[in-house]
Every structure is written in structure tokens, then in C-alpha cells.
Motif scaffolding. Structure first.
Motif, PDB file in Angstrom:
ATOM      1  N   GLY A 186      29.016   0.361 -33.184  1.00 11.24           N
ATOM      2  CA  GLY A 186      29.049   1.404 -34.204  1.00 11.24           C
ATOM      3  C   GLY A 186      29.989   1.032 -35.317  1.00 11.24           C
ATOM      4  O   GLY A 186      30.814   0.117 -35.199  1.00 11.24           O
ATOM      5  N   GLY A 187      29.861   1.756 -36.451  1.00 10.65           N
ATOM      6  CA  GLY A 187      30.682   1.451 -37.597  1.00 10.65           C
ATOM      7  C   GLY A 187      30.220   0.189 -38.301  1.00 10.65           C
ATOM      8  O   GLY A 187      29.207  -0.415 -37.935  1.00 10.65           O
ATOM      9  N   SER A 188      30.959  -0.224 -39.298  1.00 11.43           N
ATOM     10  CA  SER A 188      30.644  -1.437 -40.057  1.00 11.43           C
ATOM     11  C   SER A 188      31.833  -2.381 -40.009  1.00 11.43           C
ATOM     12  O   SER A 188      32.971  -1.962 -40.266  1.00 11.43           O
ATOM     13  CB  SER A 188      30.315  -1.094 -41.513  1.00 11.43           C
ATOM     14  N   PRO A 189      31.605  -3.651 -39.681  1.00 11.47           N
ATOM     15  CA  PRO A 189      32.714  -4.600 -39.635  1.00 11.47           C
ATOM     16  C   PRO A 189      33.238  -4.883 -41.028  1.00 11.47           C
ATOM     17  O   PRO A 189      32.560  -4.613 -42.029  1.00 11.47           O
ATOM     18  CB  PRO A 189      32.075  -5.846 -39.012  1.00 11.47           C
ATOM     19  N   PRO A 190      34.437  -5.433 -41.142  1.00 13.20           N
ATOM     20  CA  PRO A 190      34.954  -5.817 -42.461  1.00 13.20           C
ATOM     21  C   PRO A 190      34.048  -6.845 -43.126  1.00 13.20           C
ATOM     22  O   PRO A 190      33.305  -7.569 -42.458  1.00 13.20           O
ATOM     23  CB  PRO A 190      36.327  -6.411 -42.138  1.00 13.20           C
ATOM     24  N   ALA A 191      34.101  -6.904 -44.446  1.00 15.22           N
ATOM     25  CA  ALA A 191      33.377  -7.940 -45.170  1.00 15.22           C
ATOM     26  C   ALA A 191      33.884  -9.309 -44.737  1.00 15.22           C
ATOM     27  O   ALA A 191      35.026  -9.459 -44.283  1.00 15.22           O
ATOM     28  CB  ALA A 191      33.566  -7.754 -46.674  1.00 15.22           C
ATOM     29  N   ALA A 192      33.027 -10.310 -44.842  1.00 18.39           N
ATOM     30  CA  ALA A 192      33.434 -11.670 -44.507  1.00 18.39           C
ATOM     31  C   ALA A 192      34.661 -12.043 -45.324  1.00 18.39           C
ATOM     32  O   ALA A 192      34.737 -11.747 -46.516  1.00 18.39           O
ATOM     33  CB  ALA A 192      32.281 -12.637 -44.770  1.00 18.39           C
ATOM     34  N   ARG A 193      35.610 -12.728 -44.671  1.00 13.45           N
ATOM     35  CA  ARG A 193      36.869 -13.032 -45.352  1.00 13.45           C
ATOM     36  C   ARG A 193      37.653 -14.082 -44.585  1.00 13.45           C
ATOM     37  O   ARG A 193      37.377 -14.379 -43.415  1.00 13.45           O
ATOM     38  CB  ARG A 193      37.710 -11.766 -45.484  1.00 13.45           C
ATOM     39  N   SER A 194      38.671 -14.605 -45.241  1.00 15.54           N
ATOM     40  CA  SER A 194      39.661 -15.463 -44.586  1.00 15.54           C
ATOM     41  C   SER A 194      41.024 -15.138 -45.180  1.00 15.54           C
ATOM     42  O   SER A 194      41.130 -14.430 -46.180  1.00 15.54           O
ATOM     43  CB  SER A 194      39.319 -16.946 -44.780  1.00 15.54           C
ATOM     44  N   GLY A 195      42.061 -15.648 -44.548  1.00 16.27           N
ATOM     45  CA  GLY A 195      43.414 -15.374 -45.023  1.00 16.27           C
ATOM     46  C   GLY A 195      43.895 -13.961 -44.737  1.00 16.27           C
ATOM     47  O   GLY A 195      44.962 -13.566 -45.200  1.00 16.27           O
ATOM     48  N   HIS A 196      43.120 -13.180 -43.979  1.00 10.93           N
ATOM     49  CA  HIS A 196      43.522 -11.836 -43.603  1.00 10.93           C
ATOM     50  C   HIS A 196      44.536 -11.892 -42.461  1.00 10.93           C
ATOM     51  O   HIS A 196      44.849 -12.968 -41.956  1.00 10.93           O
ATOM     52  CB  HIS A 196      42.299 -11.024 -43.164  1.00 10.93           C
ATOM     53  N   ARG A 197      45.006 -10.736 -42.037  1.00 11.66           N
ATOM     54  CA  ARG A 197      45.930 -10.666 -40.917  1.00 11.66           C
ATOM     55  C   ARG A 197      45.424  -9.639 -39.907  1.00 11.66           C
ATOM     56  O   ARG A 197      44.745  -8.675 -40.263  1.00 11.66           O
ATOM     57  CB  ARG A 197      47.342 -10.304 -41.382  1.00 11.66           C
ATOM     58  N   ALA A 198      45.768  -9.865 -38.631  1.00 11.32           N
ATOM     59  CA  ALA A 198      45.331  -8.972 -37.557  1.00 11.32           C
ATOM     60  C   ALA A 198      46.453  -8.801 -36.550  1.00 11.32           C
ATOM     61  O   ALA A 198      47.221  -9.736 -36.286  1.00 11.32           O
ATOM     62  CB  ALA A 198      44.086  -9.529 -36.873  1.00 11.32           C
ATOM     63  N   VAL A 199      46.541  -7.602 -35.980  1.00  8.40           N
ATOM     64  CA  VAL A 199      47.483  -7.319 -34.893  1.00  8.40           C
ATOM     65  C   VAL A 199      46.766  -6.471 -33.850  1.00  8.40           C
ATOM     66  O   VAL A 199      45.807  -5.748 -34.166  1.00  8.40           O
ATOM     67  CB  VAL A 199      48.753  -6.581 -35.387  1.00  8.40           C
ATOM     68  N   ALA A 200      47.210  -6.574 -32.611  1.00  5.54           N
ATOM     69  CA  ALA A 200      46.721  -5.699 -31.544  1.00  5.54           C
ATOM     70  C   ALA A 200      47.726  -4.571 -31.364  1.00  5.54           C
ATOM     71  O   ALA A 200      48.933  -4.799 -31.299  1.00  5.54           O
ATOM     72  CB  ALA A 200      46.560  -6.485 -30.252  1.00  5.54           C
ATOM     73  N   TRP A 201      47.192  -3.354 -31.298  1.00  9.05           N
ATOM     74  CA  TRP A 201      48.027  -2.157 -31.123  1.00  9.05           C
ATOM     75  C   TRP A 201      47.298  -1.209 -30.178  1.00  9.05           C
ATOM     76  O   TRP A 201      46.174  -0.797 -30.428  1.00  9.05           O
ATOM     77  CB  TRP A 201      48.273  -1.498 -32.481  1.00  9.05           C
ATOM     78  N   ARG A 202      47.956  -0.900 -29.050  1.00 11.39           N
ATOM     79  CA  ARG A 202      47.334  -0.084 -28.007  1.00 11.39           C
ATOM     80  C   ARG A 202      45.983  -0.702 -27.628  1.00 11.39           C
ATOM     81  O   ARG A 202      45.941  -1.872 -27.260  1.00 11.39           O
ATOM     82  CB  ARG A 202      47.235   1.373 -28.453  1.00 11.39           C
ATOM     83  N   HIS A 203      44.879   0.039 -27.755  1.00 14.46           N
ATOM     84  CA  HIS A 203      43.590  -0.580 -27.440  1.00 14.46           C
ATOM     85  C   HIS A 203      42.771  -0.801 -28.726  1.00 14.46           C
ATOM     86  O   HIS A 203      41.557  -0.667 -28.735  1.00 14.46           O
ATOM     87  CB  HIS A 203      42.795   0.268 -26.434  1.00 14.46           C
ATOM     88  N   TYR A 204      43.485  -1.150 -29.806  1.00 16.59           N
ATOM     89  CA  TYR A 204      42.845  -1.406 -31.082  1.00 16.59           C
ATOM     90  C   TYR A 204      43.271  -2.766 -31.651  1.00 16.59           C
ATOM     91  O   TYR A 204      44.336  -3.292 -31.316  1.00 16.59           O
ATOM     92  CB  TYR A 204      43.230  -0.330 -32.112  1.00 16.59           C
TER      93      TYR A 204
END
Length: 375
Positions: A186-204
């Protein structure tokens, strides 16, 4: 995420070493296609060859091992992009005569041999050949750890023949050493990209920023926030109105979560010069020095009552620069320790005549106290 302009450059004849490297990569990919189970290959060098940048190195806290994936290597004539998966055991000691790297994966080696640690080789690299399916080669992607899995998202393939941004999500099972592509429900994923950042928080998993570059279109820089729910495999975006105060779009920033709050610092982007005359429409690089905080507790309450997609997004807060803060720079590395964000190194580039680049590199260390909001 500044890259040298490799367009229009003539390829130089490959050296024997380069030919050997190409054949090694081709052999590696062919072998992974034929595998039914994962194969571990110890590496005798102190660092994987060739050297590379824009890879991810992710700590697995359940076994104390680090996992490296992807990256790129530019030899002056062409750019190689990797889909290689490597593992580093920081507790391995060559003087232990322990040749079974990973045999005690679920137990960190804390043995004290009363030897000078500087007098012996430390750490051990292992190449992991995984059966299909596997992620395509990429660099400048993101990686987070959650529940015995490493999730990689996005990134780019940047060679002389191919340039492509990804928006796929893959999970590495660190117990089985197998990959699977995650299909969202469900929902829509982010647009294709690079150089982004990601973190895990709780179950997200939280995604912020990045850029998307196309051959016949202007480069897009992002300041959006996307959240992936590991439990439901649903994406959602925090949508803000046009009057909301948001961090400027950027890539390559530092990002972490502390006490249910998301912090970002620094980064890089380009802004097109709208002036007329000489230099009109020329993009100018911006090295960001600002720091922002996004409280995440409102999302906890929202998740109890329904999907995050229907929740009102929390407000961004810009943190004023207090204390002894870093000078203007990009490409810093950062890690969270207790309530402090430790920021190391970086580079400041200045472009002169005829696109000549002058760079100043740093080796200093700063700490941002996220409770006191002070450097």
C-alpha cells in the motif's frame, strides 16, 4: 553527491589490471547466478579490492558483524559499480589462529589475550556469494538494520554506458545470507533517487532527501519524508502544505534518531542561478550547514488510531548553531553515541576558472548534544 563529469570523455585503452578487474566482476556475477545456497569466501587483504566509495556499511547488532554492499570505483577512465556483498568481523585476531570467520556469529569475541592490539592484524573480511535473486549493482543507496534483516533502498547505476536511479527495496536475511525484493502492499514508494538518507525507528524506516538526475531534464533535489512500515509493508509520505517551514532540499546529509526525534545536519545540493547574462541558468553548489529536528512522537499516537498516511505531520524545527560547531563542509561521516551526534571530517570544494576544483579536507571531530541542542 557531486560527481565528476565523465560525459564525452574518450575511453583510454584498458590496462591489464583493469581487464583483470572486469573479468573478476563478470566471474563473480556468473557464479552468483548458479548458486543454490550462499558461499562464504575469506579475503586475505586488509580491505576489499578495488577501493570504493558511496557504499553502505551496516552493523548487525545481533552478531556484531558489519555488512558492506555496493559502491563505485573510478579509475580515471571508467566507473565501476558493484553489487558485491562483503562482511567484516572487527573482533577477528590473526594471532588467534581462528580461520573460521563467522563461526561464532551470534557471540562476539571478547577474549583478552593480554597482547598489544597494535602488534597483530585485526579484523577479517569475507565475501558473501548469494543465490538469486540479488539487487542490481548500485551506489549512493541507503541501508538500515531491522529484525535480522538489512534493508537497502534506491541508489544509482552510474557508468559510461548506463545511468539509472532506483526506487526498489531489498532485504538481506543475515541468518540465511539470502536476498529478497520487498513488495509494498500500500501507499506509494519514494521517487527514484540516490544520496538520500535512511534510519530505522521502532518498526519503521524513515527516508529523507536525495536527488534524481536525468540526461534530458534538470536535476531534482528532495526534502520529502517517506516512512515504510516493516510490519505492514506500507509506504506513506508526510505531506506538508506550502506554508510549512521545511529543511531545504539536499542530499548527503547526516541523519539520526535520538529520543524519538529525527535530526538532520548538513548536506549538499545545487541551485540554478536565475540571473540573466553570463552564467545564467548555471547551477551553483550549496554546502548546507543547518541542523533540523522532527519530533516523531506524534506519529506514535497516530499509528495507534490508524494508518500514518492519514495523520497530520509533525512540524520541523530548525536548531540554532550554538557552541563550537563545524565549519562549512560536505561529505562528513556521523554516528550516534548516547545523546550525541559525532561528526567527523568532510571536504569543502571551491570551483575556479575552467572548472578547476580545489578541495580542503578535514580530520576534526565535533559532537552535537541533542538534548542541550549545542555543539
Amino acid at each position: 553527491q557531486r560527481k565528476k563529469d565523465r560525459k564525452g570523455k574518450k575511453k583510454k585503452p584498458q590496462k591489464p589490471q583493469e581487464e583483470s578487474l572486469d573479468s573478476i566482476l563478470a566471474s563473480f556475477r556468473q557464479r552468483t547466478k548458479e548458486l543454490e545456497t550462499a558461499v562464504l569466501e575469506p579475503i586475505d587483504t586488509s580491505f576489499p579490492c578495488p577501493p570504493r566509495g558511496n557504499f553502505t556499511l551496516t552493523l548487525c547488532p545481533t552478531n556484531g558483524l558489519f555488512y558492506m554492499f555496493g559502491g563505485e570505483y573510478y579509475d580515471g577512465s571508467e566507473n565501476l559499480v558493484f553489487d558485491e556483498l562483503l562482511r567484516w568481523n572487527p573482533d577477528f585476531r590473526a594471532d588467534n589462529n581462528d580461520e573460521q570467520d563467522g563461526a561464532n556469529e551470534n557471540k562476539s569475541d571478547s577474549t583478552d589475550n593480554n597482547n598489544n592490539i597494535d602488534s597483530c592484524d585485526t579484523g577479517k573480511w569475507t565475501r558473501i556469494l548469494t543465490p538469486a535473486p540479488t539487487p542490481p549493482p548500485r551506489c549512493a543507496h541507503s541501508a538500515v538494520f531491522h529484525n535480522d534483516g538489512i534493508y537497502i533502498f534506491g541508489g544509482e547505476m552510474a557508468t559510461a554506458e548506463k545511468y539509472h536511479h532506483y526506487k526498489d527495496l531489498w532485504r538481506l536475511d543475515v541468518k540465511k545470507n539470502t536476498w529478497e525484493e520487498c513488495k509494498f502492499r500500500g501507499g506509494s514508494p519514494p521517487a527514484a533517487r540516490s544520496g538520500h538518507r535512511a534510519v530505522a525507528w521502532r518498526h519503521y524506516m524513515i527516508i529523507f532527501g536525495g536527488f534524481q538526475e536525468e540526461l534530458r531534464a534538470d536535476t531534482r533535489w528532495f526534502n520529502d519524508v517517506h516512512i515504510f512500515d516493516f510490519q505492514t509493508n506500507i509506504w506513506c509520505e508526510l505531506k506538508y502544505n506550502k506554508l510549512a517551514r521545511l529543511p531545504p532540499a539536499r542530499s548527503a546529509c547526516n541523519m539520526t534518531v535520538c529520543a524519538d526525534a529525527l535530526f538532520i545536519y548538513g548536506g549538499y545540493s545545487k541551485l540554478k542561478n536565475a540571473n540573466t547574462g553570463a552564467g545564467a541558468n548555471k547551477s551553483e553548489g550549496i554546502t548546507h550547514i543547518d541542523c533540523w529536528m522532527l519530533p516523531l512522537k506524534p506519529l506514535i499516537n497516530a499509528s495507534k488510531s490508524g494508518p500514518l498516511s492519514g495523520a497530520s505531520p509533525p512540524s520541523w524545527e530548525r536548531i540554532s548553531r550554538k557552541g563550537e560547531y563545524p565549519s562549512q563542509r560536505a561529505g562528513t561521516s556521523a554516528v550516534l553515541h548516547k545523546n550525541k551526534l559525532l561528526v567527523f571530517g568532510g571536504v569543502l570544494d571551491s570551483e575556479g576558472d575552467q572548472h578547476k576544483m580545489e578541495s580542503v579536507f578535514y580530520d576534526d571531530l565535533f559532537a552535537l548534544d541533542m538534548e542541550r541542542r549545542r555543539w
